[in-house]
Design an enzyme around this catalytic site. Structure first.
Site, mmCIF file in Angstrom:
data_model
loop_
_atom_site.group_PDB
_atom_site.id
_atom_site.type_symbol
_atom_site.label_atom_id
_atom_site.label_comp_id
_atom_site.label_asym_id
_atom_site.label_seq_id
_atom_site.Cartn_x
_atom_site.Cartn_y
_atom_site.Cartn_z
ATOM 1 N N GLU A 82 0.574 -0.830 0.433
ATOM 2 C CA GLU A 82 -0.079 0.053 -0.170
ATOM 3 C C GLU A 82 0.828 0.879 0.331
ATOM 4 O O GLU A 82 1.746 1.462 0.962
ATOM 5 C CB GLU A 82 -0.733 0.146 1.121
ATOM 6 N N CYS A 96 3.379 8.872 0.357
ATOM 7 C CA CYS A 96 4.053 7.911 2.031
ATOM 8 C C CYS A 96 3.987 6.682 1.442
ATOM 9 O O CYS A 96 2.966 5.588 1.004
ATOM 10 C CB CYS A 96 3.008 7.882 3.109
ATOM 11 N N CYS A 103 5.723 -5.919 9.230
ATOM 12 C CA CYS A 103 6.794 -4.894 10.244
ATOM 13 C C CYS A 103 7.263 -6.369 11.178
ATOM 14 O O CYS A 103 5.867 -6.300 11.747
ATOM 15 C CB CYS A 103 6.874 -3.215 10.319
ATOM 16 N N CYS A 107 5.197 -2.778 16.775
ATOM 17 C CA CYS A 107 5.146 -1.463 17.877
ATOM 18 C C CYS A 107 3.755 -2.471 17.859
ATOM 19 O O CYS A 107 2.476 -2.142 17.443
ATOM 20 C CB CYS A 107 4.813 -0.279 17.345
ATOM 21 N N CYS A 110 -0.368 -0.237 16.285
ATOM 22 C CA CYS A 110 0.220 0.134 14.391
ATOM 23 C C CYS A 110 -0.547 -0.837 13.917
ATOM 24 O O CYS A 110 0.181 -2.110 14.117
ATOM 25 C CB CYS A 110 1.757 -0.096 14.526
ATOM 26 N N CYS A 327 -2.104 7.134 8.713
ATOM 27 C CA CYS A 327 -0.700 6.769 9.871
ATOM 28 C C CYS A 327 -1.165 5.745 10.761
ATOM 29 O O CYS A 327 -1.992 5.822 11.421
ATOM 30 C CB CYS A 327 -0.165 7.687 10.665
HETATM 31 N N1 SAH Z 1 8.485 1.930 10.603
HETATM 32 C C1 SAH Z 1 8.873 3.242 11.076
HETATM 33 C C2 SAH Z 1 7.923 3.748 9.602
HETATM 34 C C3 SAH Z 1 6.346 3.981 9.551
HETATM 35 S S1 SAH Z 1 4.881 4.185 9.984
HETATM 36 C C4 SAH Z 1 8.854 3.799 12.051
HETATM 37 O O1 SAH Z 1 7.298 3.129 12.932
HETATM 38 O O2 SAH Z 1 9.023 5.178 11.952
HETATM 39 C C5 SAH Z 1 5.061 5.662 9.918
HETATM 40 C C6 SAH Z 1 4.582 6.515 11.393
HETATM 41 O O3 SAH Z 1 3.124 5.868 11.658
HETATM 42 C C7 SAH Z 1 5.388 6.599 12.755
HETATM 43 O O4 SAH Z 1 5.852 7.667 13.761
HETATM 44 C C8 SAH Z 1 4.414 5.518 13.733
HETATM 45 O O5 SAH Z 1 4.636 5.376 15.141
HETATM 46 C C9 SAH Z 1 3.171 6.156 12.725
HETATM 47 N N2 SAH Z 1 2.184 5.197 13.470
HETATM 48 C C10 SAH Z 1 1.612 3.460 13.055
HETATM 49 N N3 SAH Z 1 1.146 3.256 14.196
HETATM 50 C C11 SAH Z 1 -0.224 4.800 14.141
HETATM 51 C C12 SAH Z 1 -1.506 5.072 14.511
HETATM 52 N N4 SAH Z 1 -2.235 3.889 14.977
HETATM 53 N N5 SAH Z 1 -1.880 6.231 15.266
HETATM 54 C C13 SAH Z 1 -0.928 7.075 14.134
HETATM 55 N N6 SAH Z 1 0.119 6.703 14.387
HETATM 56 C C14 SAH Z 1 1.036 5.918 13.768
HETATM 57 FE FE1 SF4 Z 2 7.296 -0.934 11.940
HETATM 58 FE FE2 SF4 Z 2 4.481 0.196 12.224
HETATM 59 FE FE3 SF4 Z 2 6.596 -0.043 13.986
HETATM 60 FE FE4 SF4 Z 2 7.042 1.520 12.244
HETATM 61 S S1 SF4 Z 2 5.072 1.725 13.540
HETATM 62 S S2 SF4 Z 2 8.214 0.645 13.712
HETATM 63 S S3 SF4 Z 2 5.627 0.418 11.177
HETATM 64 S S4 SF4 Z 2 5.444 -1.925 13.662
#
Ligand code: SAH
Ligand code: SF4
Length: 348
Positions: A82, A96, A103, A107, A110, A327
């Site tokens: 995506e 983006c 991944c 986290c 996410c 995000c």
């Molecule tokens: N893996 C990288 C880049 C992809 S995530 C990273 O973590 O930085 C891009 C951004 O979206 C990151 O700052 C991440 O923490 C944020 N993000 C992830 N899940 C989210 C959510 N449910 N709501 C808002 N932002 C989120």
């Molecule tokens: Fe991976 Fe989502 Fe954490 Fe970014 S925020 S490192 S995409 S698990």
């Protein structure tokens, strides 16, 4: 990218200007088939068609919302990828891009991380995401102006392909996007922050922080146990010292988890004296986690405290949440062949 075609041209003693014409056709004219390279003799086009393929992915669907378009692409092996186009009011066209299929960092907030990691995307698969968007924008005579590596995946766990992709994005003969308009976001893979700094690519760096202390950060981002805040901040300091560029710290405000005054004060303490900008994101709810959005008053108080403490801060406007394109919402729900229908139905 296209090194095989370059090598082929050399082996067949095809003059070097032909490869330049090829790059121009792919990157500037957004062609999608060899037939469209009309500056090539027909015989050469046929020859190339026989030996090479221009794309490693195809478009399954482009889902449009008010300010955002979410592209669902599928690789030849059947993986879904995506990417999201954000149409800003000021004419910036930001894509983006995804760097991986799901991944491994996991986290807790996410959607991408809630699914099992499947694969690293190749440089070509990363660049093609941008080419698809440029093709989509062509009829409006617009072009992608900015790139953020904030789609699916952790870019620094696919370091080599991401770096190759950045070189192509920047290269004047290819996409020619200014380095300052490219942002790489990482959850904090410390050794790669050093490696990235040493490459001196002049791009921007964003660090996903999300918590001001190790205890909370480790709960939200298990990766913090491996690379705790002290080590992460040391690497960030190395980056700012070497490049003289500020870092964007991403901080997703999650209701009653990390959004209170004490967290804001602790964050201000952590960033004091550091070249930084804090981007506050509002948690986007999704089916893979049970967190809630923060209260508006808590968001504003959080921002005000940072500001009072002299920390540069902004609240990032969420785009595309109405099409699960915001995000953290990229989950490419359907992973394997034959399941597209179910996915497409979910858009209905
Ligand atoms: N893996 C990288 C880049 C992809 S995530 C990273 O973590 O930085 C891009 C951004 O979206 C990151 O700052 C991440 O923490 C944020 N993000 C992830 N899940 C989210 C959510 N449910 N709501 C808002 N932002 C989120
Ligand atoms: Fe991976 Fe989502 Fe954490 Fe970014 S925020 S490192 S995409 S698990």
């Amino acid at each position: 990218m296209f090194a095989d075609i370059k090598a082929y041209f050399a082996s067949k003693k095809i003059p070097a200007f032909r490869f330049k014409q090829f790059l121009n056709a792919v990157y500037k004219n957004n062609i999608s088939s060899f037939d469209e390279i009309t500056v090539f003799p027909k015989a050469l086009r046929e020859e190339l068609k026989e030996h090479f393929s221009l794309s490693s992915m195809f478009l399954v669907e482009a889902k449009q919302s008010a300010d955002t378009v979410k592209f669902l692409l599928k690789t030849k092996e059947g993986f879904f990828v995506e990417s999201v186009l954000m149409n800003h009011k000021d004419k910036r066209r930001t894509v983006c891009v995804s760097s991986q299929v799901f991944c491994a960092v996991g986290c807790k907030f996410c959607a991408t991380g809630a699914n099992k990691f499947e694969k690293n995307l190749s440089c070509q698969e990363i660049i093609e995401q941008v080419l698809f968007v440029n093709r989509h924008l062509k009829h409006k005579e617009e072009i992608v102006t900015n790139i953020v590596f904030m789609g699916m995946g952790e870019p620094f766990l696919n370091f080599d392909e991401v770096i190759k992709a950045i070189q192509i994005l920047k290269d004047e003969e290819c996409l020619g996007i200014g380095a300052r308009h490219i942002t790489v976001s990482t959850s904090g893979i410390v050794p790669k922050i050093y490696a990235f700094t040493d490459l001196n690519l002049h791009t921007r760096l964003a660090i996903s922080l999300h918590a001001p202390n190790d205890k909370l950060r480790s709960e939200l981002m298990p990766l913090n146990k491996r690379y705790p805040l002290s080590e992460l901040m040391k690497a960030c300091d190395y980056y700012t010292q070497q490049t003289n560029k500020r870092i964007s710290y991403e901080y997703v405000l999650i209701g009653d988890v990390n959004d209170k005054k004490k967290h804001a004060l602790e964050l201000a303490g952590l960033l004091k004296g550091r070249l930084s900008h804090v981007n506050l994101l509002i948690y986007n709810p999704h089916e893979f986690a049970s967190f809630v959005m923060p209260k508006k008053t808590d968001v504003l108080t959080f921002r005000d405290i940072l500001q009072e403490k002299g920390i540069e801060v902004s609240i990032r406007k969420s785009m595309g949440d109405d099409i699960s394109g915001a995000c953290g919402q990229l989950s490419g729900k359907v992973k394997r062949k034959g399941e597209e229908e179910e996915y497409l139905k979910s858009f209905a």
